[in-house]
Design a protein around this motif. Structure first.
Motif, mmCIF file in Angstrom:
data_model
loop_
_atom_site.group_PDB
_atom_site.id
_atom_site.type_symbol
_atom_site.label_atom_id
_atom_site.label_comp_id
_atom_site.label_asym_id
_atom_site.label_seq_id
_atom_site.Cartn_x
_atom_site.Cartn_y
_atom_site.Cartn_z
ATOM 1 N N VAL A 5 -15.892 31.371 -3.494
ATOM 2 C CA VAL A 5 -15.852 32.751 -4.002
ATOM 3 C C VAL A 5 -16.265 32.763 -5.469
ATOM 4 C CG1 VAL A 5 -14.112 33.727 -2.464
ATOM 5 C CG2 VAL A 5 -13.374 32.464 -4.502
ATOM 6 N N ASP A 6 -16.821 33.879 -5.884
ATOM 7 C CA ASP A 6 -17.052 34.108 -7.305
ATOM 8 C C ASP A 6 -15.731 34.610 -7.871
ATOM 9 O OD1 ASP A 6 -19.993 33.616 -7.378
ATOM 10 O OD2 ASP A 6 -19.944 35.197 -5.871
ATOM 11 N N TYR A 7 -15.375 34.041 -9.011
ATOM 12 C CA TYR A 7 -14.014 34.279 -9.504
ATOM 13 C C TYR A 7 -14.061 34.530 -11.000
ATOM 14 C CZ TYR A 7 -8.997 33.285 -10.254
ATOM 15 O OH TYR A 7 -7.670 33.352 -10.605
ATOM 16 N N TYR A 8 -13.245 35.497 -11.442
ATOM 17 C CA TYR A 8 -13.178 35.854 -12.861
ATOM 18 C C TYR A 8 -11.729 35.777 -13.332
ATOM 19 C CZ TYR A 8 -17.840 37.301 -11.697
ATOM 20 O OH TYR A 8 -19.152 37.282 -11.251
ATOM 21 N N MET A 34 -17.649 30.399 -11.668
ATOM 22 C CA MET A 34 -17.045 31.224 -12.715
ATOM 23 C C MET A 34 -17.611 30.909 -14.101
ATOM 24 S SD MET A 34 -13.172 29.765 -12.741
ATOM 25 C CE MET A 34 -12.782 28.097 -13.200
ATOM 26 N N GLY A 35 -17.231 31.717 -15.063
ATOM 27 C CA GLY A 35 -17.590 31.489 -16.468
ATOM 28 C C GLY A 35 -18.795 32.271 -16.942
ATOM 29 N N GLU A 36 -19.585 32.839 -16.016
ATOM 30 C CA GLU A 36 -20.915 33.332 -16.397
ATOM 31 C C GLU A 36 -20.931 34.605 -17.238
ATOM 32 O OE1 GLU A 36 -19.710 33.693 -13.407
ATOM 33 O OE2 GLU A 36 -20.470 35.500 -12.451
ATOM 34 N N PHE A 37 -19.775 35.239 -17.408
ATOM 35 C CA PHE A 37 -19.790 36.416 -18.298
ATOM 36 C C PHE A 37 -18.764 36.301 -19.422
ATOM 37 C CE2 PHE A 37 -21.483 38.329 -14.270
ATOM 38 C CZ PHE A 37 -22.765 38.554 -14.744
ATOM 39 N N ALA A 38 -18.388 35.080 -19.777
ATOM 40 C CA ALA A 38 -17.243 34.921 -20.683
ATOM 41 C C ALA A 38 -17.632 34.448 -22.089
ATOM 42 C CB ALA A 38 -16.223 33.969 -20.056
ATOM 43 N N TRP A 39 -18.822 34.776 -22.532
ATOM 44 C CA TRP A 39 -19.275 34.307 -23.857
ATOM 45 C C TRP A 39 -18.280 34.714 -24.946
ATOM 46 C CZ3 TRP A 39 -25.127 34.690 -25.617
ATOM 47 C CH2 TRP A 39 -25.299 33.989 -26.813
ATOM 48 N N ILE A 69 -18.228 25.660 -9.794
ATOM 49 C CA ILE A 69 -19.608 25.773 -10.281
ATOM 50 C C ILE A 69 -19.510 26.608 -11.553
ATOM 51 C CG2 ILE A 69 -21.939 26.651 -9.836
ATOM 52 C CD1 ILE A 69 -21.284 26.390 -6.813
ATOM 53 N N LEU A 70 -19.979 26.043 -12.649
ATOM 54 C CA LEU A 70 -19.788 26.693 -13.944
ATOM 55 C C LEU A 70 -21.059 27.421 -14.374
ATOM 56 C CD1 LEU A 70 -17.189 26.551 -15.503
ATOM 57 C CD2 LEU A 70 -18.140 24.694 -16.865
ATOM 58 N N GLY A 71 -20.911 28.688 -14.719
ATOM 59 C CA GLY A 71 -22.066 29.460 -15.167
ATOM 60 C C GLY A 71 -22.146 29.493 -16.686
ATOM 61 N N THR A 72 -23.352 29.383 -17.239
ATOM 62 C CA THR A 72 -23.497 29.572 -18.682
ATOM 63 C C THR A 72 -23.505 31.088 -18.951
ATOM 64 O OG1 THR A 72 -25.921 29.585 -18.723
ATOM 65 C CG2 THR A 72 -24.839 27.428 -18.865
ATOM 66 N N PRO A 73 -22.939 31.514 -20.089
ATOM 67 C CA PRO A 73 -22.576 32.932 -20.226
ATOM 68 C C PRO A 73 -23.620 33.800 -20.907
ATOM 69 C CG PRO A 73 -21.652 31.680 -22.027
ATOM 70 C CD PRO A 73 -22.480 30.708 -21.237
ATOM 71 N N THR A 74 -24.883 33.383 -20.930
ATOM 72 C CA THR A 74 -25.863 34.028 -21.803
ATOM 73 C C THR A 74 -26.380 35.380 -21.309
ATOM 74 O OG1 THR A 74 -27.349 32.434 -20.783
ATOM 75 C CG2 THR A 74 -26.673 31.983 -23.027
ATOM 76 N N ALA A 75 -25.974 35.801 -20.109
ATOM 77 C CA ALA A 75 -26.402 37.130 -19.633
ATOM 78 C C ALA A 75 -25.606 38.245 -20.305
ATOM 79 C CB ALA A 75 -26.249 37.224 -18.119
ATOM 80 N N ALA A 76 -24.496 37.860 -20.944
ATOM 81 C CA ALA A 76 -23.638 38.891 -21.552
ATOM 82 C C ALA A 76 -23.295 38.513 -22.992
ATOM 83 C CB ALA A 76 -22.373 39.061 -20.714
ATOM 84 N N PRO A 77 -24.219 38.771 -23.922
ATOM 85 C CA PRO A 77 -24.002 38.395 -25.320
ATOM 86 C C PRO A 77 -22.910 39.257 -25.971
ATOM 87 C CG PRO A 77 -25.980 39.723 -25.104
ATOM 88 C CD PRO A 77 -25.512 39.445 -23.716
ATOM 89 N N LYS A 122 -22.216 23.542 -26.585
ATOM 90 C CA LYS A 122 -20.760 23.413 -26.753
ATOM 91 C C LYS A 122 -20.070 23.380 -25.398
ATOM 92 C CE LYS A 122 -20.408 23.360 -31.209
ATOM 93 N NZ LYS A 122 -19.942 22.141 -31.899
ATOM 94 N N MET A 123 -20.533 24.240 -24.522
ATOM 95 C CA MET A 123 -19.930 24.322 -23.194
ATOM 96 C C MET A 123 -20.175 23.029 -22.400
ATOM 97 S SD MET A 123 -20.576 27.566 -20.737
ATOM 98 C CE MET A 123 -19.591 27.713 -19.251
ATOM 99 N N ALA A 124 -21.424 22.578 -22.432
ATOM 100 C CA ALA A 124 -21.784 21.366 -21.682
ATOM 101 C C ALA A 124 -20.996 20.168 -22.214
ATOM 102 C CB ALA A 124 -23.284 21.119 -21.787
#
Ligand code: GLA
Ligand code: ZN
Length: 648
Positions: A5-8, A34-39, A69-77, A122-124
């Motif tokens: 599941v996608d999880y926030y 998760m993580g992809e919108f948490a910049w 699966i970890l998303g990088t958050p760059t879609a939501a600056p 930093k995330m990596a």
């Protein structure tokens, strides 16, 4: 097999995480993305990094055996970035894309690139040794919300550089583009402009326009810009981690070249929403999207966001009836999915997506959808050995070309014409005949039949490759508007269908961009509504002729023998039933017999078994018997409403 599941976690009180993770395990989920919108949570202020909330969430999930699966958050600056560095896109009219939603930023903005590099590094670095992470997702849906093409000064300069690299001198560019037309020659690469207006945007013929070469090159460049931006992130992650990297693509979406975007990824994933606020898709359209995504890398993929309930942003699409969610999962698997991640676990209480229903409703209580998805997961687990690494026995290929998509959008030929609809009509005809059809490009030798519909922009090299496929015994289907343009988007000074003329054994004498109906008859009979090529066969035989207009009796559809193979030329569009007749004729001539099955049933052949999917809400009987793998029982040919069978 990934079943997740996608999880926030950031959208829920931390005290709820444990129970949510427990429920995930109970639902049979083994993965979250998760993580992809948490910049903003990762970097609240510039250079103040804190990943602790995600560490805690990962630990809690790990206790329940759930991987990440970890998303990088760059879609939501975050706002501080936009305030300090600007970094946002400009539209065609010079207006800024104001901060306040997501995907505001420009892939060529140096500060966006720089701050993206920093947050991703930093995330990596932080998560590099976390054993519970199994893969990375770069960003989120590049190009979503119309964000592929930006018209800012950074983009203009980067475009000029990109052109200089390709053309070397401005004289070469001027010559290649024919800028002599309307005195539009450039004196230097510094003068390069962006094609702010499409050739005939809005109502036909009433707007300003640019050179079509400029327009096509700009679309190539904009696509490349995101490929490059993605590669920047991949390279950083690979410095710290050996884990596979993906991005969640968008099926039929065509502003960014999916072949280029996937090339740098270890595997493709994509986001599948068949029915939502913006409409309900025909099942063949969804199957084609899966094939398009499998074809992007010519490899199996995972669905990173699979629709889990009724969906919309302000109004809702319809509620998937019992069996529909399970059927969608099997449809994905039947077209190359090796893993499924449902969007999203629990429905959001706040934010734009309050009505985008997840596996759980707002109250977090398991109901029908939860139990249906859970059952699906249990079944898929039992089938895992049959699914992982499996491949359909493809008979046909539909060649999808992003360049052609763009060129057709720049010059749209006829009112109501769309390259994507044209491709879909051919896919649907084949799918309805249960002729297993891939959507990709290249590697023609894997198929007996290749459809290259409306392959308008074509290079000599492509002609020689497809020519050898035909000479070695393949069947090629070409359609109107093929072969007429070179790769600069200029028209070739030779008879239509240009470079394809010899293979097709025809010349197109004249054409008619229809604004009324015409009919064809012969071996294939049907109706055209968009376009009629008036064909003069040279070495080709006539399959059908036109019934009306001044070209009554002239050839509309032809076939030419070339070496051991055949080349069909279809000079007009056809209604769907004629299209099906045509696909059947092409298949039979190539020694492939369409599989007879009731309407709304899809049959997919694989080496060890056959998959049957019933998209209707009636029980149907299919002419296939054998051992059914999901139930481990004899299969008597009956498919329940929305039923599925894996028949050995
Ligand atoms: C997309 C995005 C998700 C979410 C869903 C539902 O696919 O990737 O973040 O917005 O749509 O709208
Ligand atoms: Zn820009």
């Amino acid at each position: 097999m990934i079943f997740g599941v996608d999880y926030y976690p950031e959208q829920w009180d931390e005290s709820e995480w444990k129970e949510q993770a427990r429920l995930m395990r109970e639902g049979g989920f083994n993965t979250v993305r998760m993580g992809e919108f948490a910049w903003k949570l990762f970097e609240n202020n510039e250079n103040e990094f804190d990943f602790s909330f995600l560490d805690r969430a990962i630990d809690i999930l790990a206790d329940e055996g759930i991987k990440v699966i970890l998303g990088t958050p760059t879609a939501a600056p975050p706002k501080w970035f936009v305030d300090k560095y600007d970094g946002v896109m400009r539209d065609k009219y010079g207006r800024k894309r104001n901060w306040g939603s997501r995907r505001e930023c420009c892939s060529n903005h140096p500060d966006y690139i720089e701050r993206s590099k920093i947050i991703v590094s930093k995330m990596a670095e932080h998560f590099a040794n976390n054993k519970n992470i199994i893969a990375w997702q770069i960003d989120n849906e590049f190009g979503c919300h119309n964000s592929t093409r930006c018209y800012c000064e950074h983009c203009r300069k980067a475009f000029a550089k990109w052109l200089k690299n390709k053309y070397k001198t401005i004289e070469n560019l001027n010559r290649a583009w024919g800028t002599v037309f309307w005195s539009l020659s450039f004196d230097s690469f510094d003068d390069i402009i962006l094609p702010e207006y499409n050739s005939c945007e809005g109502d036909y013929g009433n707007t300003w326009s640019h050179n079509p070469s400029l327009d096509l090159e700009y679309r190539r460049f904009a696509s490349d810009s995101w490929v490059k931006y993605q590669k920047m992130q991949i390279d950083i992650i690979k410095k710290y981690s050996d884990l596979p990297v993906t991005h969640n693509l968008m099926g039929h979406f065509s502003d960014i070249d999916a072949y280029d975007l996937s090339k740098d990824l270890d595997f493709v994933s994509w986001d599948n929403y068949p029915d939502n606020q913006w409409g309900a898709s025909e099942y063949e359209y969804v199957s084609m999207a899966h094939e398009n995504m499998r074809g992007a890398k010519n490899k199996n993929f995972i669905v990173m966001e699979q629709q889990a309930g009724p969906a919309g942003w302000d109004i809702l699409g319809y509620t998937p009836p019992p069996g529909q969610l399970r059927l969608w999962a099997y449809q994905a698997v039947a077209h190359g999915a090796e893993g499924l991640v449902y969007f999203r676990f629990r429905t959001a209480l706040f934010g734009m997506e309050q009505y985008w229903y997840g596996v759980l409703d707002h109250d977090g209580k398991p109901r029908r959808r939860f139990f249906e998805i859970k059952q699906t997961g249990e079944e898929l687990k039992r089938l895992e050995n049959y699914i992982t690494g499996s491949k359909n026995l493809y008979d046909a290929l539909i060649v999808k070309s992003y360049e052609n998509d763009w060129a057709h959008d720049i010059k749209r030929h006829a009112r109501g014409y769309s390259y994507r609809d044209h491709l879909y009509a051919y896919y649907k005809a084949n799918d309805d005949l249960n002729i297993t059809t891939a959507v990709s490009r290249g590697d023609y030798s894997d198929y007996k039949i290749v459809y290259m519909p409306a392959y308008n922009v074509v290079s000599e090299n492509e002609i020689s490759e497809i020519g050898s496929f035909v000479r070695n015994g393949g069947s090629l289907v070409l359609t109107f508007r093929s072969g007429t343009r070179d790769t600069y988007n200029n028209v070739r000074p030779i008879p239509v269908p240009g470079l394809f003329s010899e293979l097709a054994g025809i010349e197109v004498e004249e054409f008619d961009a229809l604004r009324r109906e015409n009919h064809v008859s012969g071996k294939i009979s049907g109706t055209a509504q968009l376009w009629c090529d008036i064909i003069e066969p040279k070495t080709a035989d006539v399959i059908s002729v036109y019934d009306g207009e001044f070209y009554k009796g002239k050839a509309a559809i032809t076939v030419n023998s070339v070496g051991k193979g055949k080349v069909y030329y279809v000079g007009c569009d056809l209604d769907q039933s004629a299209m099906k007749d045509l696909a059947a004729l092409v298949a039979r001539n190539a020694g492939i017999e369409p599989v007879n099955a009731p309407e709304n049933v899809e049959i997919i052949r694989r080496e060890k078994y056959t998959i049957a999917l019933n998209y209707s809400d009636n029980s149907v009987t299919i002419p296939i018997k054998g051992h059914e793998l999901i139930t481990d029982h004899e299969f008597n040919g009956i498919l329940e409403p929305y039923g599925v069978a894996f028949i050995k």
